[in-house]
Design a protein around this motif. Structure first.
Motif, PDB file in Angstrom:
ATOM      1  N   UNK A  23     -29.839  43.396 103.823  1.00 41.57           N
ATOM      2  CA  UNK A  23     -30.578  43.870 105.286  1.00 41.57           C
ATOM      3  C   UNK A  23     -31.533  44.642 105.515  1.00 41.57           C
ATOM      4  N   UNK A  24     -32.846  44.497 106.012  1.00 41.41           N
ATOM      5  CA  UNK A  24     -34.012  44.949 105.709  1.00 41.41           C
ATOM      6  C   UNK A  24     -35.300  44.125 107.094  1.00 41.41           C
ATOM      7  N   UNK A  25     -36.097  45.403 108.051  1.00 41.38           N
ATOM      8  CA  UNK A  25     -36.200  44.936 109.050  1.00 41.38           C
ATOM      9  C   UNK A  25     -37.076  43.227 109.034  1.00 41.38           C
TER      10      UNK A  25
ATOM     11  N   UNK B  63     -20.670  48.279 106.148  1.00 39.07           N
ATOM     12  CA  UNK B  63     -19.291  46.983 105.883  1.00 39.07           C
ATOM     13  C   UNK B  63     -18.031  47.268 105.593  1.00 39.07           C
ATOM     14  N   UNK B  64     -17.400  46.916 104.676  1.00 36.65           N
ATOM     15  CA  UNK B  64     -15.741  46.892 104.188  1.00 36.65           C
ATOM     16  C   UNK B  64     -15.337  45.604 104.524  1.00 36.65           C
TER      17      UNK B  64
ATOM     18  N   UNK C  94     -19.003  50.576 102.519  1.00 37.87           N
ATOM     19  CA  UNK C  94     -20.414  50.339 102.029  1.00 37.87           C
ATOM     20  C   UNK C  94     -21.568  50.429 102.954  1.00 37.87           C
ATOM     21  N   UNK C  95     -22.706  50.947 102.312  1.00 36.42           N
ATOM     22  CA  UNK C  95     -24.304  50.837 103.494  1.00 36.42           C
ATOM     23  C   UNK C  95     -25.103  49.040 102.871  1.00 36.42           C
ATOM     24  N   UNK C  96     -24.861  48.368 104.275  1.00 35.04           N
ATOM     25  CA  UNK C  96     -25.412  47.892 104.161  1.00 35.04           C
ATOM     26  C   UNK C  96     -26.513  47.312 103.853  1.00 35.04           C
ATOM     27  N   UNK C  97     -28.029  48.279 104.665  1.00 33.27           N
ATOM     28  CA  UNK C  97     -29.387  48.024 105.131  1.00 33.27           C
ATOM     29  C   UNK C  97     -29.538  48.575 106.239  1.00 33.27           C
TER      30      UNK C  97
END
Length: 494
Positions: free
Chosen positions: A333-335, A272-273, A292-295
């Motif tokens: 954000x995770x499974x 995301x940004x 950024x890394x979200x998940x």
């Protein structure tokens, strides 16, 4: 209006293997509305119409129009941008009507026509944003007839408001722009569009008010080399070079800006940004840490299309799982915080595009793209479907369901987990029928072509006649056998 009422009453009674999505339209093969049978026969005789070469890939709904895009991968596509009139008497397999007209879909007419369109987006100002990639055919026989150009139409008058050709600085030698996301501000002029360059690994921002574009580069736009193996509809193939593809803009946060979520096709990871960065041309340099890394969505979650509701719930297609997935962005954000909103192992084989209209209806088009490209479609079977569902009904009972006590205006800026690697080691190992080689989606389309070839000659406006070599179109199958029993006689190009 009567037609529309009949159409939507049909939605609730039609049988479907999906639980929540309702099949509205279905086709064995596409066809087009012509002004008269003589014009249609003329195009059939000349090769300008060959319905079995048509694959629908994009969808968008505005009022009584349901738009459908059909790229020109093979000869015989009379119009790349089309619509279905939803006020017309209901037809379960309607013919497509060119938008705005046949003339304005003229192949190779760069200034006035559309050559190849994939994704389309309508905004709240009743404008339709259409990107013409200008290509004809597919690799290794792709011809760039026209430059990448954004076309924006007034949906009330069906007239083009603007054509914008991307700058040379925005395009690289491998560019293929796959998706559009809109960032609408306080006025119609305050609108930005973002375009994902799947094979050029870039993100292009465009300002309507400035009538100017600029390009961002980032390592997050590249594919994950660990997840380039795909298993769809019993076919195993590799699309390992696919970079940034699906993009979706969030509702505006407390700071007045949206968050643009994105992911490469060959990836399970979401990034995301803030649009605060993307709206500012000066941020093209020096903004690396603003991305950024979200998940991670978890294994087998390749996606090409995503869209976000005003509640902050994201919907996305799951091409590995014949499903539509969801994630409530108020949760990490995770499974375990994602869910399958709906699934159908027949009807949703390759759910290609997912959209939410202004009435909060969800639209999904499925097209068996992997079968079309890697094997053979059986045109005696239903191959293409359009589904619709109410958004709230679709996510009801899942972990994605919005909290009813949370107002839409309370969307909060996301938090990011910067400790995550972009790689997800939890890879599933599935090995059904196997093909070798790399078959990228959309522009670098399959490396498998029929051994026999035909040459087609087209005369473009103000240009000498040119010949292009295409693989022989797949014939209509007369057998009633399922498509997975079709013999495959494809060989890779060297």
């Amino acid at each position: 209006m009567v037609g529309r009422l009949l159409l939507f009453s049909y939605i609730f009674v039609v049988a479907s293997a999906t639980v929540k999505l309702r099949e509205l339209y279905a086709w064995n093969v596409l066809d087009w509305n012509y002004p008269d049978p003589f014009a249609k026969q003329r195009d059939i005789d000349s090769g300008a119409l060959n319905p079995k070469n048509a694959l629908p890939v994009g969808i968008e709904r505005w009022r009584n129009k349901l738009f459908v895009s059909v790229p020109r991968w093979f000869p015989g596509i009379p119009a790349t941008l089309n619509y279905i009139d939803m006020d017309a008497p209901y037809d379960p397999s309607p013919k497509l009507t060119p938008y705005p007209s046949f003339r304005e879909n003229e192949l190779g007419n760069c200034d006035e026509g559309l050559t190849t369109v994939y994704r389309i987006k309508a905004d709240k100002c009743d404008r339709l944003w259409v990107l013409d990639v200008g290509t004809y055919g597919y690799d290794p026989n792709v011809t760039n007839l026209c430059p990448y150009a954004l076309n924006v139409y007034d949906l009330h008058t069906n007239r083009r408001l603007r054509r914008y050709v991307f700058r040379n600085e925005d395009i690289v030698s491998t560019t293929f722009i796959a998706n559009i996301a809109l960032d609408e501000g306080n006025s119609c002029d305050d609108t930005f569009a973002y375009f994902s360059d799947e094979l050029g690994y870039g993100l292009i921002a465009y300002s309507w008010e400035q009538n100017k574009s600029w390009r961002f580069s980032h390592s997050f736009f590249f594919p994950d080399p660990l997840v380039g193996d795909f298993n769809i509809a019993g076919l195993n193939f590799q699309w390992g070079s696919e970079g940034i593809f699906g993009i979706s803009a969030s509702p505006r946060g407390p700071d007045g800006y949206r968050t643009l979520y994105f992911s490469p096709l060959s990836s399970y990871t979401e990034f995301a940004v803030s649009t605060r960065i993307l709206r500012d041309e000066s941020k093209v340099e020096g903004s690396y840490h603003d991305f950024k890394v979200v998940g991670s969505r978890g294994p087998n979650t390749h996606t090409t299309s995503k869209v976000m509701d005003e509640t902050g719930v994201q919907l996305y297609n799951l091409i590995d799982q014949n499903a539509v997935g969801c994630w409530n962005t108020n949760l990490p954000l995770k499974p375990q915080n994602t869910a399958i909103a709906d699934k159908d192992d027949v009807g949703l084989i390759f759910p290609c595009d997912v959209k939410i209209d202004l009435d909060r209806n969800v639209w999904v088009i499925s097209d068996r793209m992997a079968v079309f490209l890697e094997s053979e479609l059986d045109y005696s079977d239903i191959n293409f479907r359009i589904y619709v569902a109410n958004f709230d009904s679709l996510v009801q009972g899942t972990v994605c369901e919005p909290d009813p006590s949370q107002a839409i205006t309370q969307f909060k800026n996301p938090t990011f987990d910067n400790s995550l690697s972009i790689y997800d080691a939890n890879l599933a190992s599935v090995t059904p029928q196997t093909f070798t080689g790399v078959s990228p989606a959309f522009r670098s389309l399959p490396t498998y072509v029929n051994n026999a070839q035909q040459k087609f000659t087209y005369q473009f406006p103000n240009q000498p006649a040119q010949s292009y070599v295409f693989s022989t179109p797949k014939p209509l199958l007369s057998s009633n056998r399922p498509w997975w029993f079709a013999n495959n006689n494809y060989s890779p190009y060297k």
